[in-house]
Design a protein around this motif. Structure first.
Motif, mmCIF file in Angstrom:
data_model
loop_
_atom_site.group_PDB
_atom_site.id
_atom_site.type_symbol
_atom_site.label_atom_id
_atom_site.label_comp_id
_atom_site.label_asym_id
_atom_site.label_seq_id
_atom_site.Cartn_x
_atom_site.Cartn_y
_atom_site.Cartn_z
ATOM 1 N N LYS A 11 0.817 -1.215 0.000
ATOM 2 C CA LYS A 11 0.000 0.000 0.000
ATOM 3 C C LYS A 11 0.848 1.261 0.000
ATOM 4 O O LYS A 11 1.867 1.347 0.687
ATOM 5 C CB LYS A 11 -0.929 0.001 1.212
ATOM 6 N N LYS A 12 0.393 2.257 -0.748
ATOM 7 C CA LYS A 12 1.102 3.529 -0.861
ATOM 8 C C LYS A 12 1.280 4.193 0.501
ATOM 9 O O LYS A 12 2.341 4.740 0.797
ATOM 10 C CB LYS A 12 0.357 4.465 -1.807
ATOM 11 N N ILE A 13 0.268 4.110 1.354
ATOM 12 C CA ILE A 13 0.365 4.746 2.672
ATOM 13 C C ILE A 13 1.483 4.126 3.506
ATOM 14 O O ILE A 13 2.180 4.829 4.238
ATOM 15 C CB ILE A 13 -0.993 4.724 3.427
ATOM 16 N N ASP A 14 1.682 2.805 3.370
ATOM 17 C CA ASP A 14 2.778 2.142 4.081
ATOM 18 C C ASP A 14 4.132 2.629 3.565
ATOM 19 O O ASP A 14 5.041 2.904 4.349
ATOM 20 C CB ASP A 14 2.680 0.621 3.948
ATOM 21 N N ASP A 16 4.707 5.518 2.099
ATOM 22 C CA ASP A 16 4.839 6.919 2.528
ATOM 23 C C ASP A 16 5.278 7.018 3.985
ATOM 24 O O ASP A 16 6.141 7.830 4.323
ATOM 25 C CB ASP A 16 3.515 7.674 2.331
ATOM 26 N N ASN A 17 4.708 6.180 4.852
ATOM 27 C CA ASN A 17 5.084 6.189 6.272
ATOM 28 C C ASN A 17 6.548 5.803 6.467
ATOM 29 O O ASN A 17 7.264 6.424 7.257
ATOM 30 C CB ASN A 17 4.198 5.233 7.076
ATOM 31 N N SER A 20 8.786 8.636 5.044
ATOM 32 C CA SER A 20 8.699 9.865 5.841
ATOM 33 C C SER A 20 9.409 9.729 7.184
ATOM 34 O O SER A 20 9.775 10.725 7.803
ATOM 35 C CB SER A 20 7.239 10.280 6.046
#
Length: 116
Positions: A11-14, A16-17, A20
């Motif tokens: 997943k993109k959110i993973d 990104d986290n 970041s």
């Protein structure tokens, strides 16, 4: 034997986290970005740039890295990490990929050799 679905980051959110968090470790062939995980196991993603070659070459590199990672999996800490392959990985043999990968994971303190 492949890396199980539960151990993969998709997943993109993973992504990104992890990126970041800005915690990375590198050697000449790999960069590892990491983030401590709440899951009871590690999760991994492998990133290979188009600069390394065509789809056949990139898939070969990912396959080599996955297979090099499998024997180490029992000694990996509960961390989410992304392995970014640098230019030159496509020319390495399996043994060289395994050696470089183990080195960068030890430096990142993700791989912990247990004494048996």
């Amino acid at each position: 034997m492949a890396i199980k679905k539960a151990l993969r980051i998709k997943k993109k959110i993973d992504f990104d986290n992890i990126f970041s968090a800005r915690k990375s470790t590198a050697n000449k062939k790999f960069v590892v970005y990491q983030l401590p995980s709440q899951t009871p196991h590690f999760r991994v993603a492998i990133s290979v740039s188009k600069k390394l070659g065509n789809a056949v070459t990139r898939n070969r590199v990912k396959r080599l890295v996955r297979h090099a990672l499998m024997p180490l999996s029992a000694n990996l800490s509960q961390t989410d990490f992304v392995i970014v392959c640098r230019k030159g990985v496509e020319t390495l043999t399996f043994a060289e990929v395994q050696k470089n990968l183990m080195h960068v994971l030890k430096v990142a303190k993700i791989y912990h050799k247990t004494e048996a």
